[in-house]
Design a protein around this motif. Structure first.
Motif, short mmCIF file in Angstrom:
data_model
loop_
_atom_site.label_atom_id
_atom_site.label_comp_id
_atom_site.label_asym_id
_atom_site.label_seq_id
_atom_site.Cartn_x
_atom_site.Cartn_y
_atom_site.Cartn_z
N VAL A 230 37.65 30.41 62.89
CA VAL A 230 36.32 29.93 63.31
C VAL A 230 36.36 28.44 63.66
O VAL A 230 35.43 27.91 64.26
CB VAL A 230 35.28 30.14 62.17
CG1 VAL A 230 33.84 30.00 62.70
CG2 VAL A 230 35.42 31.50 61.51
N MET A 231 37.46 27.77 63.29
CA MET A 231 37.53 26.31 63.44
C MET A 231 38.33 25.90 64.66
O MET A 231 39.56 25.90 64.61
CB MET A 231 38.20 25.70 62.19
CG MET A 231 37.41 25.87 60.92
SD MET A 231 38.38 25.54 59.44
CE MET A 231 38.93 23.88 59.66
N SER A 232 37.65 25.55 65.76
CA SER A 232 38.44 25.01 66.87
C SER A 232 38.63 23.50 66.65
O SER A 232 37.75 22.84 66.09
CB SER A 232 37.79 25.31 68.22
OG SER A 232 36.40 25.13 68.12
N THR A 237 32.60 23.54 63.37
CA THR A 237 32.97 24.16 62.08
C THR A 237 33.98 23.30 61.35
O THR A 237 33.89 23.08 60.13
CB THR A 237 33.53 25.58 62.31
OG1 THR A 237 32.66 26.28 63.18
CG2 THR A 237 33.67 26.34 61.00
N GLU A 238 34.95 22.80 62.12
CA GLU A 238 35.97 21.93 61.51
C GLU A 238 35.31 20.74 60.82
O GLU A 238 35.67 20.38 59.70
CB GLU A 238 36.95 21.43 62.58
CG GLU A 238 38.11 20.66 61.99
CD GLU A 238 38.96 20.00 63.07
OE1 GLU A 238 40.10 20.41 63.24
OE2 GLU A 238 38.45 19.08 63.75
N ARG A 239 34.30 20.16 61.47
CA ARG A 239 33.62 19.00 60.90
C ARG A 239 32.92 19.38 59.58
O ARG A 239 32.99 18.66 58.59
CB ARG A 239 32.59 18.46 61.92
CG ARG A 239 31.99 17.12 61.56
CD ARG A 239 33.03 15.98 61.50
NE ARG A 239 33.70 15.79 62.76
CZ ARG A 239 33.26 15.00 63.75
NH1 ARG A 239 32.16 14.33 63.61
NH2 ARG A 239 33.94 14.89 64.88
N ALA A 240 32.27 20.55 59.55
CA ALA A 240 31.58 20.99 58.33
C ALA A 240 32.58 21.25 57.20
O ALA A 240 32.36 20.83 56.05
CB ALA A 240 30.77 22.25 58.62
N ILE A 241 33.67 21.93 57.51
CA ILE A 241 34.66 22.27 56.48
C ILE A 241 35.32 21.00 55.94
O ILE A 241 35.56 20.87 54.72
CB ILE A 241 35.72 23.26 57.05
CG1 ILE A 241 35.07 24.60 57.41
CG2 ILE A 241 36.88 23.45 56.07
CD1 ILE A 241 34.53 25.41 56.25
N GLN A 242 35.57 20.05 56.85
CA GLN A 242 36.13 18.76 56.44
C GLN A 242 35.25 18.10 55.36
O GLN A 242 35.74 17.62 54.34
CB GLN A 242 36.16 17.84 57.65
CG GLN A 242 37.43 17.06 57.83
CD GLN A 242 37.44 16.41 59.22
OE1 GLN A 242 36.40 15.97 59.72
NE2 GLN A 242 38.61 16.36 59.82
N HIS A 243 33.95 18.14 55.61
CA HIS A 243 33.00 17.57 54.63
C HIS A 243 33.10 18.27 53.29
O HIS A 243 33.08 17.63 52.25
CB HIS A 243 31.56 17.70 55.17
CG HIS A 243 31.09 16.46 55.85
ND1 HIS A 243 30.49 15.41 55.19
CD2 HIS A 243 31.16 16.09 57.14
CE1 HIS A 243 30.21 14.45 56.04
NE2 HIS A 243 30.60 14.84 57.25
N MET A 244 33.16 19.60 53.34
CA MET A 244 33.23 20.36 52.08
C MET A 244 34.51 20.03 51.33
O MET A 244 34.50 19.87 50.10
CB MET A 244 33.15 21.86 52.36
CG MET A 244 31.78 22.29 52.86
SD MET A 244 31.72 24.07 53.12
CE MET A 244 30.13 24.25 53.93
N GLU A 245 35.62 19.93 52.04
CA GLU A 245 36.90 19.61 51.38
C GLU A 245 36.84 18.20 50.80
O GLU A 245 37.27 17.98 49.66
CB GLU A 245 38.07 19.72 52.39
CG GLU A 245 38.31 21.14 52.92
CD GLU A 245 38.98 22.08 51.92
OE1 GLU A 245 39.01 21.77 50.71
OE2 GLU A 245 39.46 23.15 52.35
N GLU A 246 36.31 17.25 51.56
CA GLU A 246 36.24 15.86 51.07
C GLU A 246 35.33 15.75 49.84
O GLU A 246 35.55 14.92 48.96
CB GLU A 246 35.75 14.92 52.17
CG GLU A 246 36.84 14.59 53.19
CD GLU A 246 36.32 13.94 54.45
OE1 GLU A 246 37.08 13.90 55.44
OE2 GLU A 246 35.13 13.50 54.47
#
Ligand SMILES: NC(=O)c1ccc[n+]([C@@H]2O[C@H](COP(=O)([O-])OP(=O)(O)OC[C@H]3O[C@@H](n4cnc5c(N)ncnc54)[C@H](OP(=O)(O)O)[C@@H]3O)[C@@H](O)[C@H]2O)c1
Length: 274
Positions: A230-232, A237-246
Motif C-alpha cells: 500500500v506504500m508507494s 501511506t508511507e508518510r502515515a506509517i513513518q509517523h507511527m513508527e517514529e
C-alpha cells in the motif's frame, strides 16, 4: 459431536455458542442450558428450542460435555455444588471463564476431571470469535475434537500446549477487540479534525478494518508485505506509517500486550484463592 451438551449458565456467551452449534447442525434436543430462574431461560428455550433447567445437578446427569459459562466470581460455588454429579457422570468439562486455571476448577469439581480451558473473545457473539484452548492431561483426542467443534461454532480455535500461554492468548485475542475499538475511536476523532462528519468517518474506518482483515486472511502474503504494497515511495501511506513508527507504535502495542498478559496472570492468582 458428543450426544448431550449441558451449559451451566445461559448468558451471552452460552447463547452465542448454542446458536452456533444449532446453525452447524447440532440437534437442539441434545443441548441443555441452566440458569437460576425460569424467567431468564424462557426466551432462550423459545428462541433456540433447547432443553432448560434451573437445577444444575439435574442438567449434568446425562451430559457428555459440560460447559461452565457462569461468571468467574461465582464459579467456585457453582462447581462445588456440582462436584458429586460431575464425579458420577465424568463428562468432558469445558470452562470458558476468564482467569480461572484448569487445576483450580478441577479441584472444585472433586479432581481427576477431563478439563478444557477456553479463552474466547466477544466477537464470538457475532460468530467471528477467536478462542485459545488448553486441555489437561485427562482429555482424550476425541474430547479435544469435541471442544474444537464446540468453539468453532462461533469462530476459529487455536490450541496451546502450556496453560500459561492462555495469558498470551488473552493479550492477542481475548482483550484485543478493545484495541481495535480504540483505533476506531482515534481514527474517527482524527477524521473529524480533518473535516469529515463523524458518522462518515466511522463507517469508513470500520469498513477499512474489515477489508484489511479480510485481505490479510485471504492472502498468502504476510502483513508486512501487504503493508508495503500500500506504500508507494514518497506517497501518503508511507508518510502515515513513518509517523507511527517514529511514535513507537510497535513498542506501545508490545508493552500493552505484556501488561495485559501480566494482569491475566495476577487475576488467575486472585480468583483461584477466592
Ligand atoms: N462475554 C464475553 O465476551 C466473554 C469473553 C471471554 C470469556 N467470557 C466468560 O464467559 C463466561 C460467561 O460470560 P457471559 O458474558 O456469557 O456472562 P452472562 O451473560 O452474565 O451469563 C452468565 C449466566 O450464568 C447464569 N448463572 C448465574 N448463576 C448461576 C448458577 N448458580 N447456575 C447456573 N447459571 C447461573 C446467569 O443467570 P442470571 O443472569 O439469572 O444470573 C447467566 O445466564 C464468564 O465466565 C466470562 O468470563 C465471556
Amino acid at each position: 459431536m458428543a450426544s448431550n451438551i449441558t451449559f451451566i449458565g445461559a448468558g451471552n456467551m452460552a447463547s452465542a455458542i448454542i446458536g452456533g452449534l444449532i446453525d452447524s447442525g447440532v440437534a437442539p434436543a441434545t443441548i441443555t442450558a441452566t440458569a437460576p430462574s425460569d424467567s431468564e431461560l424462557a426466551p432462550v428455550k423459545q428462541r433456540l428450542g433447547i432443553n432448560t433447567h434451573t437445577d444444575n445437578n439435574a442438567a449434568v446427569a446425562n451430559a457428555d460435555v459440560v460447559v461452565l459459562a457462569v461468571k468467574p466470581q461465582i464459579m467456585r460455588n457453582v462447581c462445588e455444588a456440582l462436584r458429586d454429579s460431575v464425579q458420577r457422570q465424568q463428562p468432558l468439562v469445558i470452562s470458558i471463564a476468564a482467569g480461572l486455571d484448569a487445576d483450580t476448577i478441577d479441584q472444585w469439581l472433586g479432581g481427576n476431571n477431563a478439563l478444557v480451558r477456553c479463552m474466547p473473545n466477544t466477537p464470538s457473539l457475532v460468530g467471528i470469535g477467536a478462542s485459545g484452548l488448553y486441555a489437561n492431561a485427562k482429555v482424550s483426542d476425541a474430547q479435544r475434537d469435541v471442544a474444537t467443534q464446540l468453539m468453532e461454532a462461533v469462530g476459529i480455535v487455536e490450541w496451546v500446549e502450556e496453560e500459561a500461554l492462555l495469558d498470551a492468548v488473552t493479550a492477542v485475542s481475548g482483550s484485543a477487540p478493545a484495541y481495535f475499538f480504540l483505533m476506531f475511536e482515534a481514527m474517527e476523532d482524527a477524521a473529524v479534525k480533518l473535516g469529515l462528519p463523524a458518522a462518515t468517518a466511522r463507517r469508513l474506518a470500520i469498513q477499512t478494518a474489515l477489508g484489511a482483515a479480510t485481505m490479510a486472511q485471504q492472502s498468502d502474503k504476510d502483513p508486512a508485505t501487504l503493508k508495503q504494497n500500500v506504500m508507494s515511495p514518497g506517497g501518503t501511506t508511507e508518510r502515515a506509517i513513518q509517523h507511527m513508527e517514529e511514535a513507537q507504535l510497535r513498542t506501545t502495542i508490545a508493552d500493552a500486550m505484556q501488561a495485559c498478559a501480566d494482569r491475566a496472570q495476577a487475576m488467575a492468582t486472585e480468583l483461584s484463592g477466592s
